[in-house]
Design a protein around this motif. Structure first.
Motif, PDB file in Angstrom:
ATOM      1  N   GLY A 238      -7.245   4.802  93.691  1.00  0.00           N
ATOM      2  CA  GLY A 238      -6.065   5.045  94.500  1.00  0.00           C
ATOM      3  C   GLY A 238      -5.225   3.835  94.790  1.00  0.00           C
ATOM      4  O   GLY A 238      -5.040   2.959  93.945  1.00  0.00           O
ATOM      5  N   SER A 239      -4.711   3.778  95.997  1.00  0.00           N
ATOM      6  CA  SER A 239      -3.603   2.924  96.410  1.00  0.00           C
ATOM      7  C   SER A 239      -3.773   1.462  96.030  1.00  0.00           C
ATOM      8  O   SER A 239      -4.811   0.850  96.286  1.00  0.00           O
ATOM      9  N   GLU A 240      -2.724   0.904  95.454  1.00  0.00           N
ATOM     10  CA  GLU A 240      -2.717  -0.527  95.175  1.00  0.00           C
ATOM     11  C   GLU A 240      -2.775  -1.338  96.459  1.00  0.00           C
ATOM     12  O   GLU A 240      -3.207  -2.490  96.460  1.00  0.00           O
ATOM     13  N   LEU A 241      -2.345  -0.752  97.572  1.00  0.00           N
ATOM     14  CA  LEU A 241      -2.396  -1.453  98.847  1.00  0.00           C
ATOM     15  C   LEU A 241      -3.833  -1.771  99.257  1.00  0.00           C
ATOM     16  O   LEU A 241      -4.061  -2.618 100.122  1.00  0.00           O
ATOM     17  N   ALA A 242      -4.806  -1.098  98.671  1.00  0.00           N
ATOM     18  CA  ALA A 242      -6.210  -1.371  98.967  1.00  0.00           C
ATOM     19  C   ALA A 242      -6.832  -2.333  97.969  1.00  0.00           C
ATOM     20  O   ALA A 242      -7.989  -2.746  98.154  1.00  0.00           O
ATOM     21  N   ALA A 243      -6.108  -2.720  96.933  1.00  0.00           N
ATOM     22  CA  ALA A 243      -6.708  -3.422  95.797  1.00  0.00           C
ATOM     23  C   ALA A 243      -7.351  -4.747  96.188  1.00  0.00           C
ATOM     24  O   ALA A 243      -8.527  -4.992  95.909  1.00  0.00           O
ATOM     25  N   ASP A 244      -6.594  -5.631  96.820  1.00  0.00           N
ATOM     26  CA  ASP A 244      -7.134  -6.954  97.117  1.00  0.00           C
ATOM     27  C   ASP A 244      -8.253  -6.882  98.147  1.00  0.00           C
ATOM     28  O   ASP A 244      -9.256  -7.587  98.035  1.00  0.00           O
ATOM     29  N   ALA A 245      -8.081  -6.032  99.146  1.00  0.00           N
ATOM     30  CA  ALA A 245      -9.134  -5.887 100.144  1.00  0.00           C
ATOM     31  C   ALA A 245     -10.390  -5.297  99.521  1.00  0.00           C
ATOM     32  O   ALA A 245     -11.508  -5.780  99.750  1.00  0.00           O
ATOM     33  N   MET A 246     -10.221  -4.264  98.718  1.00  0.00           N
ATOM     34  CA  MET A 246     -11.381  -3.601  98.125  1.00  0.00           C
ATOM     35  C   MET A 246     -12.160  -4.554  97.228  1.00  0.00           C
ATOM     36  O   MET A 246     -13.397  -4.557  97.213  1.00  0.00           O
ATOM     37  N   THR A 247     -11.466  -5.381  96.498  1.00  0.00           N
ATOM     38  CA  THR A 247     -12.145  -6.298  95.594  1.00  0.00           C
ATOM     39  C   THR A 247     -12.959  -7.324  96.368  1.00  0.00           C
ATOM     40  O   THR A 247     -14.047  -7.717  95.947  1.00  0.00           O
ATOM     41  N   SER A 248     -12.435  -7.770  97.487  1.00  0.00           N
ATOM     42  CA  SER A 248     -13.192  -8.680  98.340  1.00  0.00           C
ATOM     43  C   SER A 248     -14.437  -7.989  98.891  1.00  0.00           C
ATOM     44  O   SER A 248     -15.541  -8.551  98.867  1.00  0.00           O
ATOM     45  N   TRP A 249     -14.284  -6.755  99.359  1.00  0.00           N
ATOM     46  CA  TRP A 249     -15.432  -6.033  99.907  1.00  0.00           C
ATOM     47  C   TRP A 249     -16.474  -5.741  98.836  1.00  0.00           C
ATOM     48  O   TRP A 249     -17.678  -5.804  99.102  1.00  0.00           O
ATOM     49  N   GLN A 250     -16.017  -5.423  97.639  1.00  0.00           N
ATOM     50  CA  GLN A 250     -16.950  -5.149  96.544  1.00  0.00           C
ATOM     51  C   GLN A 250     -17.929  -6.303  96.367  1.00  0.00           C
ATOM     52  O   GLN A 250     -19.143  -6.114  96.253  1.00  0.00           O
ATOM     53  N   ALA A 251     -17.395  -7.510  96.340  1.00  0.00           N
ATOM     54  CA  ALA A 251     -18.236  -8.677  96.082  1.00  0.00           C
ATOM     55  C   ALA A 251     -19.300  -8.847  97.162  1.00  0.00           C
ATOM     56  O   ALA A 251     -20.425  -9.260  96.879  1.00  0.00           O
ATOM     57  N   ALA A 252     -18.949  -8.533  98.398  1.00  0.00           N
ATOM     58  CA  ALA A 252     -19.906  -8.697  99.485  1.00  0.00           C
ATOM     59  C   ALA A 252     -20.969  -7.614  99.483  1.00  0.00           C
ATOM     60  O   ALA A 252     -22.098  -7.844  99.925  1.00  0.00           O
ATOM     61  N   LEU A 253     -20.624  -6.423  99.000  1.00  0.00           N
ATOM     62  CA  LEU A 253     -21.546  -5.299  99.048  1.00  0.00           C
ATOM     63  C   LEU A 253     -22.484  -5.231  97.850  1.00  0.00           C
ATOM     64  O   LEU A 253     -23.458  -4.474  97.864  1.00  0.00           O
ATOM     65  N   CYS A 254     -22.209  -5.997  96.807  1.00  0.00           N
ATOM     66  CA  CYS A 254     -23.074  -5.955  95.626  1.00  0.00           C
ATOM     67  C   CYS A 254     -24.545  -6.227  95.949  1.00  0.00           C
ATOM     68  O   CYS A 254     -25.427  -5.559  95.416  1.00  0.00           O
ATOM     69  N   PRO A 255     -24.842  -7.215  96.817  1.00  0.00           N
ATOM     70  CA  PRO A 255     -26.260  -7.478  97.092  1.00  0.00           C
ATOM     71  C   PRO A 255     -26.996  -6.317  97.741  1.00  0.00           C
ATOM     72  O   PRO A 255     -28.221  -6.314  97.769  1.00  0.00           O
ATOM     73  N   THR A 256     -26.308  -5.327  98.284  1.00  0.00           N
ATOM     74  CA  THR A 256     -26.981  -4.181  98.882  1.00  0.00           C
ATOM     75  C   THR A 256     -27.577  -3.266  97.821  1.00  0.00           C
ATOM     76  O   THR A 256     -28.333  -2.355  98.149  1.00  0.00           O
ATOM     77  N   GLY A 257     -27.183  -3.462  96.582  1.00  0.00           N
ATOM     78  CA  GLY A 257     -27.698  -2.633  95.513  1.00  0.00           C
ATOM     79  C   GLY A 257     -26.768  -1.525  95.087  1.00  0.00           C
ATOM     80  O   GLY A 257     -27.040  -0.817  94.130  1.00  0.00           O
ATOM     81  N   THR A 258     -25.650  -1.355  95.802  1.00  0.00           N
ATOM     82  CA  THR A 258     -24.680  -0.327  95.442  1.00  0.00           C
ATOM     83  C   THR A 258     -23.418  -0.988  94.914  1.00  0.00           C
ATOM     84  O   THR A 258     -22.848  -1.859  95.573  1.00  0.00           O
ATOM     85  N   VAL A 259     -22.978  -0.589  93.744  1.00  0.00           N
ATOM     86  CA  VAL A 259     -21.755  -1.109  93.150  1.00  0.00           C
ATOM     87  C   VAL A 259     -20.639  -0.109  93.419  1.00  0.00           C
ATOM     88  O   VAL A 259     -20.765   1.072  93.107  1.00  0.00           O
ATOM     89  N   TYR A 260     -19.570  -0.600  93.990  1.00  0.00           N
ATOM     90  CA  TYR A 260     -18.418   0.250  94.267  1.00  0.00           C
ATOM     91  C   TYR A 260     -17.309  -0.094  93.273  1.00  0.00           C
ATOM     92  O   TYR A 260     -16.669  -1.134  93.377  1.00  0.00           O
TER      93      TYR A 260
END
Length: 896
Positions: free
Chosen positions: A308-330
């Motif tokens: 979805g929205s490009e307005l979420a792109a930069d934020a989502m990419t930052s959050w993705q990197a932090a959540l990877c160690p939890t074992g779930t890839v978004y």
């Protein structure tokens, strides 16, 4: 961040107690999840904002001090280079003559030539691809913006070289360029296969002002944008792998020759190539540390889809990197919000969609995740008119920091209503007596009396009086248009809503002249009486049409190859790309016929000449901030010109009204003086009844993180990048309740999967009705909320964030940075613009399969294929929205 483990633990205990589990188990699991997520959210590396470096010049330039605003945790972005203590730049006519600054990016280890200031070899610097050979107006002397040198065993002048050129005619040669992979280019360096003036980030001419200071925005490039430099690529030394560092190199050009005496002839440009051995002795090098360009998530891991929205792109990419160690890839795939909503309607099991509007189904649950805005970013350099006051001529060549724009002015740009928007439709005819008159085809008589562009429009000058003393070449590549993204988006809808909410803009679109006599291009008029034979223009839309059908073959071009509106004003793929090209001052206008092309075609001449740049774009606040764009102040409903800041976005969001289950900022209702009218609140929307229990828990974990640590502004992976305003406590609480609703939903699909959302199943909320929610949240179409009302947003991930984890994954291999996703669609140096930012590069076989499947893709909003320009010439007919839906998602990759 110190409270994150405790808060996460308390939340975890409550969650497990409601399920009947013991407090001891809750404590153990909570500690494990918090420990896994903490390193990425609170890394030990210094913030990017604290990595500024100041260095001094030497010799003739010993009094100069250069400051680079950021030197660590870099990605593809802009950094600011400022300096003091310089001598004001002088000119030979319109060309830079003495005392200017040149900047470039290089790779490699210290070459040992300047022990007091380590730096790279000059053969490893991206420099020398300026358009001098193609455009006489470029302000160089055919040496200072190239790698061309003259050999001399004992150089007596700057620009001479004691190593290269001895084999050339009259001692003329070129300093070779060596790529990180060992490729060496020693001839034709100005038009080489690795970088060109369409892709290079070199700054050939940076002016020092009358007060001895200067300022430039420099685009840092990663291995994805410049693979021949390799910045950010993994490099292993002594068993330790780190991202490859690079260099920012500054070469000041002065007014003294090698003998220490001033240049004898001040009527011509005296400077030589900065990579000549003589000029290189004055170079100043600053080391640059990059985020890794490889993925921080394990390859092949199970993935939860988000789109979805490009307005979420930069934020989502930052959050993705932090959540990877939890074992779930978004995974995240950027598509227009209308298409994302349709996908969720047609396939509720497809995952999570980011949107600024309601989906339109009763079982959707919404969680606000970020607060952003559409902005009009620009690169404008002052070029004083002849006879301008001295106060203006003294700052000629510097960048304009702010402009004021009204809805009517933006409507003029979007409707191609300036005389030179429709290029060459109005011509000058000279009669036998030497008198000039303007002539135009019957359908374009309106254009003859309209201003040529924005800078000569009295309507614009009334709000921006400084421009009365400035000059610009008013063409499709300057002040007659806005660079816009192709496709449908909620951002485009917000822009048109802002225009439609203004009575002056509505009158203009209806065909009523503005107070100065300018009228709308009839192809965009809302007045049926001005109907040129096409459907009446409707401003209630979500795209940026190019409705005018004018086409013309350029002089000396194939008469059967016409330029049309998408050639004069090309689309870009998305708003991020619009910001990048605005920083480069390249509108992609294919203005020249390339007879040597294969096949011959129209091509872009590249960036505009230094000192007279004028480019505007509609982009998002995060992209504008990333590339250091200035942004316009926009007129809001209170009659105040307001800049996009965290405070003005928060103020506007306070007046948002509920529509379709979400709060939408209506520009007509932004009446606070400090409210920004194009503020947009982005929601994550899911249909939990269509998801498996594991998927629901994973998405709930993402939301809890996004509105917890993910709302802390900063440059670390997992934090909220610059350009976003943190959500208010009330919005964070709303999102937390929605996460609980999703995680505890009853009656979902009977079957579970471990590789993402399940398909084909449906369920009902517990208690029966669509408005019955267990645990709180917001249901689409109802606007109702439930659950706890005063609970603070959790500070860290909850067990839902790691529901599918099977083993602990290591923390990301870098300790900071904006962690913005890499442009990874396989760009080549000849084609910087072609990029699907969040799709994994695919091979020819998969591409062919996707192409064959395109006609059968469901849920697509029909979009006519358009001729989309390619940098360097040529065009392709594509439907980007459909292509994005066909491409697979991928684990996140920091955007270089």
């Amino acid at each position: 961040m110190k409270g994150a483990p405790r808060t996460g633990l308390r939340t975890l205990k409550r969650f497990l107690l409601r399920l009947g589990a013991g407090a001891a188990i809750g404590a153990l699991l909570g500690a494990a999840v918090t420990q896994a997520a903490q390193p990425a959210a609170a890394g030990t590396a210094a913030p990017a904002g604290g990595s500024a470096v100041t260095v001094s010049g030497r010799g003739e330039f010993k009094d100069m001090r250069f400051t680079v605003s950021q030197t660590r945790q870099l990605t593809s972005q802009a950094v600011t280079v400022t300096w003091t203590g310089g001598v004001p730049t002088t000119f030979a006519g319109t060309q830079f003559n003495t005392d200017f600054v040149q900047i470039m990016q290089c790779w490699g280890d210290d070459d040992g030539t300047v022990p007091a200031n380590p730096g790279p070899s000059r053969t490893q610097c991206q420099y020398g691809a300026s358009p001098t050979t193609d455009r006489a107006s470029w302000p160089g002397n055919a040496r200072d913006d190239t790698r061309t040198i003259t050999y001399s065993a004992q150089p007596a002048n700057y620009g001479q070289d004691d190593q290269y050129g001895s084999e050339g005619a009259f001692g003329t040669g070129e300093v070779p360029f060596k790529s990180v992979d060992g490729t060496v280019i020693d001839t034709g360096t100005q038009n080489n296969a690795l970088f060109s003036y369409n892709t290079t980030n070199e700054i050939d001419f940076a002016r020092t002002g009358a007060d001895g200071t200067g300022k430039e925005f420099f685009e840092t490039q990663t291995a994805l944008e410049a693979p021949h430099l390799g910045c950010g690529d993994p490099v292993t030394k002594a068993g330790v792998t780190t991202p490859r560092s690079c260099w920012l190199v500054i070469v000041p050009q002065g007014h003294l020759d090698l003998d220490g005496k001033p240049y004898a002839d001040r009527t011509q440009v005296n400077a030589g190539s900065p990579v000549s051995s003589t000029n290189w002795k004055n170079r100043i090098a600053v080391k640059l540390g990059f985020n890794p360009v490889d993925s921080s998530c394990p390859l092949g891991a199970s993935e939860r889809q988000t789109v979805g929205s490009e307005l979420a792109a930069d934020a989502m990419t930052s959050w993705q990197a932090a959540l990877c160690p939890t074992g779930t890839v978004y995974g995240y795939t950027e598509i227009g919000e209308p298409d994302a909503r349709q996908r969720l309607i047609d396939h509720g099991d497809s995952g999570l969609a980011f949107t600024a509007k309601g989906v339109g189904v009763s079982d959707a649950v919404y969680a606000p995740v970020n607060l952003s805005a559409a902005v009009i970013g620009f690169t404008i350099e002052r070029r004083a008119k002849f006879g301008a006051p001295e106060s203006e001529t003294k700052i000629s060549g510097t960048k304009v920091e702010s402009i004021n724009l009204t809805p009517r002015l933006v409507a003029k740009l979007l409707t191609e209503s300036y005389r030179n928007s429709v290029w060459d439709v109005v011509k000058t005819k000279t009669d036998s007596a030497g008198n000039n008159t303007l002539v135009a085809p019957p359908a374009y008589t309106w254009a003859k009396t309209n201003p040529a562009g924005l800078i000569t429009d009295p309507d614009f000058l009334a709000y921006n009086p400084e421009f009365a003393d400035l000059s610009v070449s008013e063409t499709p590549a300057t002040d007659t248009d806005l660079i816009t993204a192709l496709g449908h988006s909620d951002t485009a809808a917000a822009v048109w809503a802002w225009i439609d909410a203004d009575k002056d803009a509505r009158k203009f679109l209806a065909g009523i002249p503005d107070p100065y006599g300018m009228t709308v291009n009839p192809y965009y008029s809302t007045n049926p009486d001005l109907d040129p034979g096409v459907p009446i223009f409707d401003p209630h839309r979500d795209d940026y049409p190019k409705s005018d059908p004018w086409c013309e073959a350029a002089p000396n071009a194939d008469p059967n190859a016409e330029q049309c509106m998408t050639d004069f004003h090309p689309y870009v793929d998305d708003m991020h790309e619009g910001a990048l090209h605005t920083r480069r001052a390249d509108t992609l206008w294919k203005s020249t016929w390339d007879t040597l092309g294969n096949p011959p075609s129209y091509k872009s001449p590249g960036p505009q000449p230094v000192g007279s740049r004028f480019v505007l774009t509609i982009t998002d606040a995060a992209s504008a901030a990333r590339y250091g764009l200035q942004t316009a102040k926009l007129l809001n409903a209170s009659g105040t010109f307001t800049a996009p800041t965290a405070a003005t976005l928060t103020t506007a969001a306070a007046d948002a009204t509920t529509s379709g289950g979400v709060k939408v900022v209506d520009p007509a209702k932004v009446t606070a003086k400090n409210g920004y009218p194009l503020t947009e609140l982005v929601y994550a929307a899911v249909r939990p009844a269509k998801l498996t229990a594991a998927a629901r828990k994973d998405y709930a974990g993402l939301l809890r993180y996004a509105v917890g640590p993910g709302q802390v502004s900063g440059s670390q992976p997992g934090e909220l990048p610059v350009g976003y305003a943190p959500l208010t406590p009330a919005l964070r609480q709303q999102a937390t309740r929605a996460a609980t609703t999703i995680a505890t939903w009853k009656g979902g699909p009977a079957h579970d999967t471990s590789s993402g959302p399940a398909g084909g199943h449906s369920g009902k909320p517990s208690g029966g009705g669509a408005g019955s929610i267990d645990g709180g949240g917001t249901i689409g179409g109802t606007g109702t909320t439930g659950g706890p009302t005063g609970a603070p947003a959790p500070a860290g991930p909850t067990p839902a964030a790691s529901a599918t984890a099977t083993a602990a994954h290591p923390a990301p291999s870098y300790g900071g940075g904006k962690a913005l996703a890499a442009t990874s669609a396989g760009d080549t140096p000849a084609d910087p613009a072609g990029r699907l930012r969040y799709a994994l590069p695919i091979g020819a076989g998969i591409g062919a399969l996707a192409f064959a499947a395109a006609p059968f893709a469901g849920g697509a909003r029909p979009t006519l294929p358009l001729r989309v320009p390619l940098p360097g010439g040529g065009a392709i007919s594509v439907d980007p929205a459909r292509l994005r839906r066909l491409l697979p998602t991928r684990p996140p990759t920091p955007r270089g």
